[in-house]
Design an enzyme around this catalytic site. Structure first.
Site, PDB file in Angstrom:
ATOM      1  N   ASP A   1      58.052  97.022  11.296  1.00  0.00           N
ATOM      2  CA  ASP A   1      57.884  95.829  12.133  1.00  0.00           C
ATOM      3  C   ASP A   1      57.410  94.616  11.344  1.00  0.00           C
ATOM      4  O   ASP A   1      57.599  93.488  11.772  1.00  0.00           O
ATOM      5  CB  ASP A   1      56.924  96.101  13.301  1.00  0.00           C
ATOM      6  CG  ASP A   1      55.613  96.726  12.833  1.00  0.00           C
ATOM      7  OD1 ASP A   1      55.299  96.617  11.631  1.00  0.00           O
ATOM      8  OD2 ASP A   1      54.906  97.320  13.667  1.00  0.00           O
TER       9      ASP A   1
ATOM     10  N   ASP B   1      56.667 104.629  12.556  1.00  0.00           N
ATOM     11  CA  ASP B   1      55.320 104.098  12.733  1.00  0.00           C
ATOM     12  C   ASP B   1      54.653 104.817  13.894  1.00  0.00           C
ATOM     13  O   ASP B   1      55.320 105.479  14.700  1.00  0.00           O
ATOM     14  CB  ASP B   1      55.373 102.593  13.058  1.00  0.00           C
ATOM     15  CG  ASP B   1      55.788 101.763  11.861  1.00  0.00           C
ATOM     16  OD1 ASP B   1      55.347 102.088  10.757  1.00  0.00           O
ATOM     17  OD2 ASP B   1      56.552 100.805  12.036  1.00  0.00           O
TER      18      ASP B   1
ATOM     19  N   ASP C   1      57.698  95.369   5.439  1.00  0.00           N
ATOM     20  CA  ASP C   1      58.495  96.580   5.634  1.00  0.00           C
ATOM     21  C   ASP C   1      59.955  96.367   5.240  1.00  0.00           C
ATOM     22  O   ASP C   1      60.726  97.327   5.199  1.00  0.00           O
ATOM     23  CB  ASP C   1      58.455  97.021   7.105  1.00  0.00           C
ATOM     24  CG  ASP C   1      57.110  97.615   7.492  1.00  0.00           C
ATOM     25  OD1 ASP C   1      56.470  98.210   6.609  1.00  0.00           O
ATOM     26  OD2 ASP C   1      56.704  97.474   8.656  1.00  0.00           O
TER      27      ASP C   1
END
Length: 1035
Positions: free
Chosen positions: A748, A452, A752
């Site tokens: 997170d 990310d 996901d």
């Protein structure tokens, strides 16, 4: 060697099938101590029983929750009695019994809840304010009456259990029997005390081996227990003493007010107080996949379930073993984790070596016995047997059994566990919590990291840097510019957009200061609104929130519907700029008037959005829509008025650029997968070195439209994927794995979870990550920092290389010990190394060797070569070169001493009346010191400088010092038991010199070129790295 092991010992690093796990267990045939060998392997039978129990309990819960008539039969097993308040509860100041309170929620009993006055009545009976929560000083009383939020756990195994397990070694048991018989026969033939020395020496050595093994295993178990506690220690948000605060899940008590948001795991049984669109996934308890809406009419929340959507507050009504989740946990035993591929592979190697060792032991015993019988026959004494002959045969048998002890490398697979446990403990202090053993090992093979952007590559400390409002950009001195150029009405609407449409809260801390609780993006907006003179509390009191659609990575926007005065309603929306712009048909122009959002104005807005993004700013679009009536609480998805585009600055983390370069030089591709605007993503990716020349930056929508052929041709070039959905991340990871990439992925959010589960390594964020994401991850990055991920990869490589060092060391000792005794038995009819001496050697190469070599910390050189390749042999060409070279040297020296040793002693003028005893001691001492110096040699398989970093490894130094010290004690003071005699200083110097020659021999061996073991690629290192450098780099 590994080609002889067989395919049975190949298992995947993640999600191994039960069939594969059973297959390798059945292939392990040579076992000294099954309990110790399989201690850290999954108990498949227990796991199967647990699964059956879980399914049975889930079915009962499902019936109780969804079939109300059947629930009455299930709850309390039909033995419900009329509710009565106990005296203990009444004296504590509470108005409801713990079991009564727990059973209401557990059984979803709305009728009894009404009898107690709904949630407000329950709150009064547990003496708590729904506004201020529990008072801290009452916690001990509440824990005493209602229990603590802990589940019944198995007590930790004591040291005595590990001692008992170490004694289960079959070869040690046989040796103990031999020792006892030897003592009995020795007393009968030689009397006391001389007759007991040989047998007692074996017993004492067995005791030493057992104690060292048990203590090492016990300390390892304590490490795993500490890590397990850390995994279970979840923080939850509660209101206590009138303040919002974080507490450990274990400190929750009945009466606590818990705040829940998307991705949280419900920490205890409770009742809904307030919230918006709270959707609960109860599949972990009931097995039902359909989520449940929780509201005032259905207020029951069960521990162990998770929040699928929305947010809310709950009143805790039952904790620990009074919850259904606690009861479920109590019935399940600890069946253990799946074993790692390296553990399984080394089990196969240990089995093969064990078979070879067993064959040598049998041959050695047969050769010794045949020679003994032949000698008796030559002296015509074949039919004359005495007790001394029996003792001789018994000694031969003890030597053969001890050869098996040495030959079967029981510690080989256990060394993997030791190294992994050590790495996991060290990583804890480096902000990485490893949840699964195999993850630490697999990180050494990672070829691609999908990370990310926000919070991982950036600091996650956000501030509003620019704003586009009334068709003009405000940047420098943004506050004054807004107040002087924007009308009060527009500013008021902007503040409404900020304060009404937010998941953040502004609360007062114990220190009297206000603080913002929420995501960094929300916090940045609230701070910005406050600087503009807005009042969060006043804004929230002006209107009533009717409905919230919280932000998630699928919608990429957050919407809220609020009721204003005079029966009017207003919808607010904020989110991905290009998405929200498409929902708008009006805009506030430079004069502060509402005008049609024309195509040209849309183009102007998109230019601003792209310009913000190119400056690495995260862009958010804010919009609102006035409604005359509430259309069934539905929030509209079109017809909004665009009020502002905000650019939020999130600086790059210090050290990230260097960490990315470290990955690239290590052969690991870093790919950014983010939900942000593509221009923002590209700007950040270029800044930190992820996006390089020739790399692709695409959007999730484009990726979804790729054909299989395009994916095959281009996916390896993708370095940035922006505006991606969770399903894009999952598909991206799957396609990379199909190309034989070993993928680590960060996540997170709740959505996901599939990608975290699919990846070879799932990395959840510890600060911003939801509990659902953490549950599906293999490693939790506690500080959300990309540098920690690089450190994790470094430790993964260290584990693999450390195991290679230990394997090289152990195989060298194995070969030399086996061949020395076998050759000597064949030629001279006697074994130079006694049972006691072999047991000591076994301890050096097993437990102590593993501690010394398998716990070496990583160095920066490990990240200057490509990852460990898939399917490569653990025992590589350069390792075989070192093993064979050192074995030949040691065998040559020991053979010379065995067969020409007396001549050597005479030449050195060190012989005497007891030259045979001195020679045997010299052989033993030289052999052990050769292993000590070879252990130093094994610190690096290819580099010449084996001393680098040695003084920083206190474990290695301690093991070396302990080994040499005890060797001196054995030779100089324990000769009666160990069949040794004290040596002169000259012979000690001679032994040390012979052992030290291993070091220059190691240098020579490393200079000999060795072909790579990877087929079709001669440029790579022996285990997937680059070829060994020449010249000064060798050092």
């Amino acid at each position: 060697m590994e080609s002889l092991v067989g395919n049975e010992f190949d298992v995947p690093s993640k999600n191994s099938s039960e069939e594969a796990l059973k297959r390798w267990r059945q292939a392990v045939t040579i076992l000294k101590n099954p309990k110790r060998r399989f201690r850290y392997c999954a108990d498949l039978e227990k796991r199967r029983q647990d699964e059956q129990k879980k399914l049975s309990i889930q079915e009962k819960i499902r019936v109780a929750l969804y079939v109300q008539k059947a629930a009455l039969q299930f709850i309390d097993a039909g033995s419900r009695v009329e509710y009565m308040l106990s005296e203990e509860v009444r004296q504590a100041g509470f108005g409801i019994d713990p079991n009564e309170l727990a059973s209401i929620v557990r059984g979803h009993d709305s009728r009894r809840l009404k009898q107690h006055g709904e949630v407000g009545g329950i709150a009064r009976k547990v003496s708590v304010s729904l506004e201020n929560g529990v008072i801290s000083k009452e916690l001990p009383v509440r824990q005493n009456i209602y229990g603590s939020n802990k589940y019944v756990e198995k007590p930790p195994r004591s040291l005595w259990v590990f001692i008992w397990e170490a004694l289960q070694d079959l070869t040690l048991i046989i040796l103990m029997v031999c020792a006892v018989v030897s003592v009995g026969v020795g007393i009968a033939t030689e009397g006391l005390p001389k007759g007991i020395y040989d047998g007692l020496g074996i017993i004492l050595c067995i005791f030493l081996v057992v104690m060292v093994t048990a203590i090492s295993d016990y300390k390892q178990s304590l490490q795993f227990r500490d890590l397990d506690k850390e995994k279970k220690n979840i923080s939850v948000h509660v209101t206590r003493d009138g303040y919002r605060q974080k507490v450990s899940i274990h400190d929750l008590v009945v009466g606590d007010i818990v705040h829940l948001s998307i991705g949280d795991v419900v920490p205890a049984d409770g009742m809904y107080i307030s919230g918006y669109s709270l959707l609960i996934d109860e599949s972990s308890l009931s097995g039902e996949s359909e989520p449940v809406n929780v509201n005032h009419s259905k207020p029951f929340l069960l521990s162990g379930t998770s929040v699928r959507n929305g947010s809310g507050k709950m009143l805790v009504t039952a904790v620990g073993m009074r919850t259904e989740w606690g009861r479920l946990m109590e019935t399940l035993s600890e069946s253990g984790e799946n074993e790692t591929p390296l553990q399984v592979k080394l089990n196969g190697v240990a089995t093969l070596i064990g078979k070879i060792g067993l064959a040598f032991a049998v041959m050695t015993f047969l050769v010794l016995v045949v020679r003994f019988l032949v000698e008796k026959g030559l002296h015509s004494e074949l039919l004359k047997w005495s007790l001394s002959d029996v003792v001789e045969i018994l000694n031969y048998f003890a030597i053969a059994v001890t050869i098996i002890v040495v030959a079967v490398p029981e510690g080989l697979p256990l060394a993997v566990t030791l190294s992994l446990a050590f790495a996991m403990k060290k990583l804890m202090s480096d902000h990485a919590l490893v949840r699964h053993l195999s993850a630490c090992e697999t990180m050494g093979s990672v070829t691609s990291i999908c990370t990310d952007k926000t919070g991982t590559l950036t600091t996650n400390h956000m501030i509003v840097d620019k704003i586009w409002i009334c068709e003009s950009v405000k940047g420098n001195n943004i506050m004054n510019a807004l107040k002087s150029t924007v009308s009060e009405e527009v500013l008021r609407t902007l503040l409404q957009c900020i304060f009404q449409n937010t998941s953040a809260e502004v609360v007062e801390g114990k220190d009297g200061k206000t603080k913002i609780l929420g995501s960094p993006t929300e916090s940045a907006l609230i701070e910005f609104g406050s600087f503009l003179g807005g009042d969060y509390g006043a804004q929230r009191r002006e209107s009533k929130i009717v409905k919230i659609e919280p932000f998630n990575s699928d919608r990429k926007k957050m919407s809220v519907l609020v009721a204003l005065q005079r029966g009017r309603f207003r919808a607010f929306c904020k989110g991905a700029s290009e998405l929200v712009v498409q929902m708008c048909d009006k805009i506030i122009d430079s004069k502060g008037e509402f005008v049609h959002l024309s195509k040209s104005k849309i183009e102007s807005g998109m230019e601003v959005i792209n310009s913000f993004a190119c400056e690495a700013l995260r862009t958010l679009c804010l919009a609102f829509k006035d409604l005359n009536e509430n259309n069934g609480n539905n929030i509209p998805d079109h017809g909004y008025t665009l009020i502002a585009v905000i650019g939020i600055k999130d600086p790059l983390r210090p050290g990230v650029k260097d960490a990315v370069q470290t990955c690239l030089s290590a052969g690991v591709t870093v790919r950014m997968v983010t939900g942000d605007n593509i221009n923002t993503a590209k700007a950040i990716a270029k800044e930190c070195g992820i996006l390089t020349e020739g790399g692709l930056a695409i959007e999730g929508q484009e990726f979804r439209q790729w054909t299989p052929q395009q994916i095959k041709e281009s996916i390896s070039l993708v370095q940035v994927m922006a505006r991606s959905l969770p399903m894009d991340k999952h598909a991206f990871v799957t396609e990379l794995r199909n190309l034989e990439e070993v993928v680590a992925v960060t996540g997170d959010g709740t959505n996901d979870a599939p990608a975290l589960h699919e990846a070879n390594i799932g990395l959840a964020m510890g600060i911003e990550g939801t509990e659902v994401a953490k549950e599906n991850a293999d490693v939790i990055i506690m500080d959300d920092n990309f540098t920690t991920i690089v450190n994790l990869a470094k430790w993964g490589r260290a584990v693999y290389i450390n195991i290679q060092k230990f394997v090289q060391f152990q195989l060298t000792v194995n070969i030399v010990a086996l061949m020395t005794n076998f050759i000597s038995a064949c030629i001279s009819g006697a074994a130079p190394l006694t049972a006691v001496q072999l047991l000591w050697v076994n301890m050096i190469m097993d437990t102590l060797g593993a501690l010394a070599l398998a716990t070496d910390p990583p160095n920066d050189e490990m990240m200057k070569r490509p990852p460990v390749g898939k399917g490569v042999n653990i025992i590589t060409g350069p390792m075989w070169k070192n093993i064979i070279g050192q074995s030949i040297y040691q065998l040559a020296i020991l053979s010379i001493l065995t067969f020409c040793g007396k001549g050597v002693l005479r030449f050195l003028r060190l012989g005497g009346w007891n030259s045979s005893s001195v020679l045997n001691t010299l052989i033993f001492n030289t052999f052990v010191l050769c292993q000590v110096f070879n252990e130093i040699n094994c610190r690096d398989i290819e580099k010449i400088n084996v001393f680098r970093g040695m003084l920083n490894n206190w474990i290695f130094i301690s093991i070396m010092v302990s080994t040499v010290t005890f060797q001196i004690i054995i030779v100089e003071f324990l000769g009666t038991f160990a069949s040794t005699v004290p040596l002169s200083w000259q012979l000690w110097l001679f032994s040390i010199l012979i052992g030290a020659i291993s070091l220059p021999i190691g240098v020579v061996l490393k200079l000999i070129p060795c072909k790579s073991s990877i087929k079709g690629n001669t440029t790579k290192h022996h285990d997937g790295y680059e070829e060994l450098p020449s010249g000064p780099e060798m050092a």
